[in-house]
Structures are given as structure tokens and as C-alpha cells.
Design an enzyme around this catalytic site. Sequence first.
Site, PDB file in Angstrom:
ATOM      1  N   LYS A  35     -36.586  37.884   0.775  1.00 53.46           N
ATOM      2  CA  LYS A  35     -36.354  36.779   1.712  1.00 53.46           C
ATOM      3  C   LYS A  35     -35.400  37.207   2.834  1.00 53.46           C
ATOM      4  O   LYS A  35     -35.642  36.969   4.005  1.00 53.46           O
ATOM      5  CB  LYS A  35     -35.706  35.619   0.941  1.00 53.46           C
ATOM      6  CG  LYS A  35     -36.492  34.340   0.957  1.00 53.46           C
ATOM      7  CD  LYS A  35     -35.629  33.280   0.291  1.00 53.46           C
ATOM      8  CE  LYS A  35     -36.400  32.049  -0.015  1.00 53.46           C
ATOM      9  NZ  LYS A  35     -35.575  31.025  -0.633  1.00 53.46           N
ATOM     10  N   THR A  86     -31.318  22.771  -6.995  1.00 51.44           N
ATOM     11  CA  THR A  86     -30.883  22.030  -8.195  1.00 51.44           C
ATOM     12  C   THR A  86     -32.155  21.518  -8.866  1.00 51.44           C
ATOM     13  O   THR A  86     -32.469  20.334  -8.778  1.00 51.44           O
ATOM     14  CB  THR A  86     -29.959  20.850  -7.839  1.00 51.44           C
ATOM     15  OG1 THR A  86     -30.574  20.086  -6.784  1.00 51.44           O
ATOM     16  CG2 THR A  86     -28.606  21.297  -7.396  1.00 51.44           C
ATOM     17  N   THR A 121     -28.127  18.651  -3.353  1.00 54.63           N
ATOM     18  CA  THR A 121     -27.969  17.324  -3.963  1.00 54.63           C
ATOM     19  C   THR A 121     -27.438  17.514  -5.375  1.00 54.63           C
ATOM     20  O   THR A 121     -28.114  18.110  -6.217  1.00 54.63           O
ATOM     21  CB  THR A 121     -29.329  16.616  -4.010  1.00 54.63           C
ATOM     22  OG1 THR A 121     -29.815  16.568  -2.680  1.00 54.63           O
ATOM     23  CG2 THR A 121     -29.214  15.211  -4.570  1.00 54.63           C
ATOM     24  N   PHE A 151     -29.489  15.185   4.566  1.00 59.14           N
ATOM     25  CA  PHE A 151     -30.538  14.154   4.505  1.00 59.14           C
ATOM     26  C   PHE A 151     -31.801  14.567   5.253  1.00 59.14           C
ATOM     27  O   PHE A 151     -32.626  13.733   5.576  1.00 59.14           O
ATOM     28  CB  PHE A 151     -30.002  12.839   5.088  1.00 59.14           C
ATOM     29  CG  PHE A 151     -28.840  12.283   4.317  1.00 59.14           C
ATOM     30  CD1 PHE A 151     -29.049  11.550   3.156  1.00 59.14           C
ATOM     31  CD2 PHE A 151     -27.541  12.516   4.718  1.00 59.14           C
ATOM     32  CE1 PHE A 151     -27.978  11.042   2.417  1.00 59.14           C
ATOM     33  CE2 PHE A 151     -26.455  12.024   3.996  1.00 59.14           C
ATOM     34  CZ  PHE A 151     -26.688  11.283   2.844  1.00 59.14           C
ATOM     35  N   LEU A 152     -31.927  15.864   5.573  1.00 59.85           N
ATOM     36  CA  LEU A 152     -33.074  16.245   6.412  1.00 59.85           C
ATOM     37  C   LEU A 152     -34.401  16.112   5.667  1.00 59.85           C
ATOM     38  O   LEU A 152     -34.478  16.275   4.460  1.00 59.85           O
ATOM     39  CB  LEU A 152     -32.901  17.658   6.972  1.00 59.85           C
ATOM     40  CG  LEU A 152     -32.612  18.824   6.043  1.00 59.85           C
ATOM     41  CD1 LEU A 152     -33.874  19.370   5.430  1.00 59.85           C
ATOM     42  CD2 LEU A 152     -31.896  19.902   6.829  1.00 59.85           C
ATOM     43  N   ARG A 153     -35.418  15.769   6.457  1.00 56.77           N
ATOM     44  CA  ARG A 153     -36.773  15.653   5.903  1.00 56.77           C
ATOM     45  C   ARG A 153     -37.566  16.877   6.291  1.00 56.77           C
ATOM     46  O   ARG A 153     -37.439  17.371   7.432  1.00 56.77           O
ATOM     47  CB  ARG A 153     -37.486  14.432   6.505  1.00 56.77           C
ATOM     48  CG  ARG A 153     -37.021  13.092   6.005  1.00 56.77           C
ATOM     49  CD  ARG A 153     -37.514  11.997   6.919  1.00 56.77           C
ATOM     50  NE  ARG A 153     -36.999  12.208   8.281  1.00 56.77           N
ATOM     51  CZ  ARG A 153     -37.378  11.497   9.346  1.00 56.77           C
ATOM     52  NH1 ARG A 153     -38.276  10.557   9.221  1.00 56.77           N
ATOM     53  NH2 ARG A 153     -36.855  11.745  10.530  1.00 56.77           N
ATOM     54  N   LYS A 204     -26.064  10.263  -1.565  1.00 58.39           N
ATOM     55  CA  LYS A 204     -27.332  10.994  -1.428  1.00 58.39           C
ATOM     56  C   LYS A 204     -28.385  10.459  -2.412  1.00 58.39           C
ATOM     57  O   LYS A 204     -29.528  10.170  -2.046  1.00 58.39           O
ATOM     58  CB  LYS A 204     -27.075  12.488  -1.668  1.00 58.39           C
ATOM     59  CG  LYS A 204     -28.311  13.347  -1.761  1.00 58.39           C
ATOM     60  CD  LYS A 204     -28.997  13.526  -0.432  1.00 58.39           C
ATOM     61  CE  LYS A 204     -30.374  14.101  -0.630  1.00 58.39           C
ATOM     62  NZ  LYS A 204     -30.898  14.873   0.412  1.00 58.39           N
ATOM     63  N   GLY A 257     -44.036  11.710  -2.972  1.00 54.87           N
ATOM     64  CA  GLY A 257     -43.932  13.006  -3.668  1.00 54.87           C
ATOM     65  C   GLY A 257     -42.848  13.826  -3.001  1.00 54.87           C
ATOM     66  O   GLY A 257     -41.950  13.285  -2.371  1.00 54.87           O
ATOM     67  N   CYS A 260     -37.774  16.038  -3.355  1.00 53.07           N
ATOM     68  CA  CYS A 260     -36.537  15.246  -3.492  1.00 53.07           C
ATOM     69  C   CYS A 260     -36.707  13.930  -4.241  1.00 53.07           C
ATOM     70  O   CYS A 260     -36.083  13.729  -5.280  1.00 53.07           O
ATOM     71  CB  CYS A 260     -35.944  14.971  -2.121  1.00 53.07           C
ATOM     72  SG  CYS A 260     -35.350  16.467  -1.342  1.00 53.07           S
TER      73      CYS A 260
HETATM   74  C1  UDX Z   1     -36.700  13.007   1.686  1.00 51.28           C
HETATM   75  C2  UDX Z   1     -35.668  12.167   2.435  1.00 51.28           C
HETATM   76  O1  UDX Z   1     -36.330  11.392   3.451  1.00 51.28           O
HETATM   77  C3  UDX Z   1     -34.597  13.055   3.045  1.00 51.28           C
HETATM   78  O2  UDX Z   1     -33.603  12.257   3.667  1.00 51.28           O
HETATM   79  C4  UDX Z   1     -33.974  13.895   1.939  1.00 51.28           C
HETATM   80  O3  UDX Z   1     -33.013  14.795   2.467  1.00 51.28           O
HETATM   81  C5  UDX Z   1     -35.045  14.680   1.179  1.00 51.28           C
HETATM   82  O4  UDX Z   1     -36.040  13.780   0.696  1.00 51.28           O
HETATM   83  P1  UDX Z   1     -38.795  14.540   2.318  1.00 51.28           P
HETATM   84  O5  UDX Z   1     -38.947  14.796   0.850  1.00 51.28           O
HETATM   85  O6  UDX Z   1     -38.887  15.689   3.263  1.00 51.28           O
HETATM   86  O7  UDX Z   1     -37.377  13.829   2.628  1.00 51.28           O
HETATM   87  O8  UDX Z   1     -39.935  13.498   2.697  1.00 51.28           O
HETATM   88  P2  UDX Z   1     -40.055  12.017   3.277  1.00 51.28           P
HETATM   89  O9  UDX Z   1     -40.468  12.083   4.687  1.00 51.28           O
HETATM   90  O10 UDX Z   1     -38.876  11.212   2.966  1.00 51.28           O
HETATM   91  O11 UDX Z   1     -41.309  11.494   2.415  1.00 51.28           O
HETATM   92  C6  UDX Z   1     -41.264  11.458   0.985  1.00 51.28           C
HETATM   93  C7  UDX Z   1     -42.552  10.931   0.411  1.00 51.28           C
HETATM   94  O12 UDX Z   1     -42.714   9.539   0.699  1.00 51.28           O
HETATM   95  C8  UDX Z   1     -43.815  11.602   0.954  1.00 51.28           C
HETATM   96  O13 UDX Z   1     -44.723  11.790  -0.108  1.00 51.28           O
HETATM   97  C9  UDX Z   1     -44.351  10.599   1.967  1.00 51.28           C
HETATM   98  O14 UDX Z   1     -45.742  10.707   2.171  1.00 51.28           O
HETATM   99  C10 UDX Z   1     -43.983   9.294   1.284  1.00 51.28           C
HETATM  100  N1  UDX Z   1     -43.857   8.163   2.224  1.00 51.28           N
HETATM  101  C11 UDX Z   1     -42.882   8.145   3.163  1.00 51.28           C
HETATM  102  C12 UDX Z   1     -44.726   7.068   2.107  1.00 51.28           C
HETATM  103  O15 UDX Z   1     -45.624   7.051   1.244  1.00 51.28           O
HETATM  104  N2  UDX Z   1     -44.570   5.999   2.961  1.00 51.28           N
HETATM  105  C13 UDX Z   1     -43.606   5.968   3.913  1.00 51.28           C
HETATM  106  O16 UDX Z   1     -43.529   4.960   4.633  1.00 51.28           O
HETATM  107  C14 UDX Z   1     -42.724   7.076   4.027  1.00 51.28           C
END
Ligand code: UDX
Length: 434
Positions: A35, A86, A121, A151-153, A204, A257, A260
Site C-alpha cells: 500500500k 476497528t 470509531t 464523519f466522512l461518507r 460518533k 449497508g 459503518c
Molecule cells: C456513513 C455516515 O454517513 C458517515 O457519516 C460515517 O462517517 C460513515 O458511515 P457511508 O457508510 O459512507 O457513511 O454511507 P452513507 O452515505 O451514510 O450511506 C449508508 C447506507 O445507507 C448506504 O447503504 C445507503 O445506500 C443507505 N441510505 C442512505 C439509504 O438507504 N437512504 C438514504 O436516504 C441514505
Amino acid sequence: MKITVIGTGYVGLVSGICFAKLGHQVVCVDKDYSKINGLKQEIIPIFEPNLKELLLSVKSDKKISFTTDLNQALQGSQAVFIAVGTPQGEDGSADLSYVLGAAQEIAQYSQSFKVIVTKSTVPANTGAKIREIVAKINPQLDFAIVSNPEFLREGSAIEDFMNPDRVIIGVEDEKAKKIMAEIYQDFADNKILYTDIITAELIKYASNSFLATKISFINEMADLCEKTGGDIKLLSSGLGLDSRIGNKFLNPGPGFGGSCFPKDILAILNIASENGVKLSLIDAVIKSNKLRQEKMTARILNAFDGVYKNKKIALLGLAFKGNTDDIRYSPAIKIASNLAKKSLQIFAHDPEAIANAKKELAQFNNIRYFDNAYEATEDADLIVIATEWKNFSELDLIKIKTISKAKKIVDLRNIIDATAARMAGFEYIGIGQK
Ligand code: UDX
């Protein structure tokens, strides 16, 4: 300021590159030689829009370097961020071995004052555990513990890091607070909330649990709309206009899914039960989300009026959401495997997640993969949209109608225009609609 970031996964790499963009001198450390070697040659191990461009920019400014040598990386740095994984332990609790391992090494190699920050987390009280380990291994070391959850997505990680709704800093030491304030000096004061360490750790988990609850709630409202004749899109808009509720995370789908939400809601349950607290709401969310994927599988099978054996499905979407190649806890993958077990033929397409999906679904020889969405539909009896990729909403449905024998579209993300689908000659089955 010189900053060390341990771990070059999603959180570590994005944070490291963004800290460098903020003007700090960043050293990213990882035990994985391949990596680190890749990153030295600008090879990004994850799919994240614009991350490579940002890396090239901070590299040309000489603001970032990569190494496997933590000892060297710690020299001269005031803050060290722990951003290692984690993973979920067998009982659902967060496995802290990488975090605590990193703490041990920081203690071994540090010679001057260090602010030790958890970005991963971590359950409440991890800060205290790290403090204990470091003090035991290196009693002479002057250090402070900080919790600064990320909290990033995925898919919008840079934007989330650079323009956050808030930055949470759990800190109980004045010197460390000043250092953290300097690290985040480019962010407006009203975006930064200082708390004690345990509260920061809990924020968190509480945030992710609340968002997961919001999604399960809207999924159940979609079920109610279907039975009563309501319309979930309008219902979401009506709900979201109430500023106490907010209009985000109200899109129904096949369940949440990713790396997180599923992991964090189990972990918060664990933290609660260890402390003798019952979180019955979270329990219900876990059940609701599990059931959701089974319900969506049944919806697809129902589209064949019960005669589904050997039928062919174009499954558009494998990632857990759009804009990522990540398939961890992806509802699309669960649905693919449910359908494959029922002997349907699956023609799967995803813009980025095929390589990961192939590994995850390797046991099934009735799943074929297509690089092109249109080709996946050609020989299909039914089209299913399982991931909210923007380009699926822009598919040329008239073209699909001419090349595919499918008569129905099951849209598990409500991203296709129902009227356009019907005009093109499809029977359209969305979520929470008449
Ligand atoms: C999430 C949190 O948003 C983020 O703040 C944290 O740091 C990590 O976990 P992430 O896992 O990247 O981020 O995805 P996110 O955009 O939150 O979506 C999570 C799941 O929820 C996905 O499967 C998405 O498709 C689903 N989702 C999201 C829905 O089904 N409906 C929605 O309205 C929003």
C-alpha cells in the site's frame, strides 16, 4: 504543524491528504508495504472521487509523505492520529486490537510531547484504555488523549472532510486543545464542538445509529404507502420540510449497508449492554434492516408471479451505495446471493464494484458480470436497480426496451423516472409508490 496519521484506509488516507491540503506537514504510516509503495507512486488503494488529484497536488507541494516506519514518522510530530480499522468482533463489539497496538507503538517510539488522537470509531472509554497503555509502556512521556471522530461518507469524503457540518473534539487537556485548534484553524469556530473524551466517542455511534434509524423509518413508511396508496416521495418531502426532521437520509431503499452503519449499530448495542442499558430502538432497527433485504428479494421474485426458476435478472448495482466500489454489507450483494441460491441467472453490472463483487460471490456460477449496463439487460427477463448510481437514473430506457426482452423494472432505489419507464413500455415497480 507536523502530523502523523497511522492507517491508510478510507479515514486515514482521506484525513491525511486533507490535513496536507490544509497546509500541515503530514506523514502517513501503514504496516502494509505494498500500500505504502503504491501511494509513493500515487496509486490510491480505494475508489474515491478526486482523491488522486488532491494527492498529486499535496505531493507537488511536498506536504505529504508515506512510510512503514512509525518511529521515523513520529519524530518532530506533535499530533498523531490513529485511523486504523476497528473490525467487528465475533460478539458484535468493535475489535480494538489495531487501535491498541498502534497506541503501544506510539508509546514505544515517542520521545517528546504527543497528542494522541483517535479518528477511528471507538467505543466509549477507549481513550482511557489508550492512556493506560501509553502511561504503562512509557511512564516518562508527556502526552494527552483526544477523540476526534470522523464523519466522512464514502463517495463524498473530501467534501465531507473539508466542509463538515461539525468537527467533534473530545479533549480534557489545555495544551492538547490548543494543538487541535491549530490543526483545525481553517474551520469556522461555530463548526467545532469541544466535549469530554467519552462524549466525543459516543457522538460518533449515536450519529450513525440515528441515521440508520432514519433510513429504517422511511423504509417502513414506504411499506405503509404501498398498502395504503400513499406516495413515499411526497411523504419524504413533506416530512423533510419540517426543519426539526430535515430532508436528508429519507430515501427508501433495500436497507442500509457499508462499513459503518451495520457495524456501528451492533457496537453501540454492545456498549449499552456492557453498561446495563437497553437500547430497544436500535434492536428494532437491526431487525428491520435485516428483514428489508429479505422483503426486497421477495419483491423481485414476485415480479415473476411465482415462476422464477432459471429466470434471468439484470442486476444493476452491487456497491452498498453509489459512487463507491465498496460492497461491505451491501444490500445488493445480499440480494444477489439470495437470488443466486434460488437458481435464477444473474447478469450483474456496477460501474466500480465488479471486481470486489466477483470475490464475494465467487461461489455462484449463475452470476455473470457485465462492464456495460445495456449489455447486462439484453438477455434479461427482469431489470432490477439495486444501487443509487446516478448514471442508472440516466439510462436510455427506450434503447433498453429495444435490446432487452425484459418487460418490468424493479427499482429498489426509486431513481428511475416512473413515467419515462412506462412511456418506454415497461411495467415499473418502485418503492413506496402506487
Ligand atoms: C456513513 C455516515 O454517513 C458517515 O457519516 C460515517 O462517517 C460513515 O458511515 P457511508 O457508510 O459512507 O457513511 O454511507 P452513507 O452515505 O451514510 O450511506 C449508508 C447506507 O445507507 C448506504 O447503504 C445507503 O445506500 C443507505 N441510505 C442512505 C439509504 O438507504 N437512504 C438514504 O436516504 C441514505
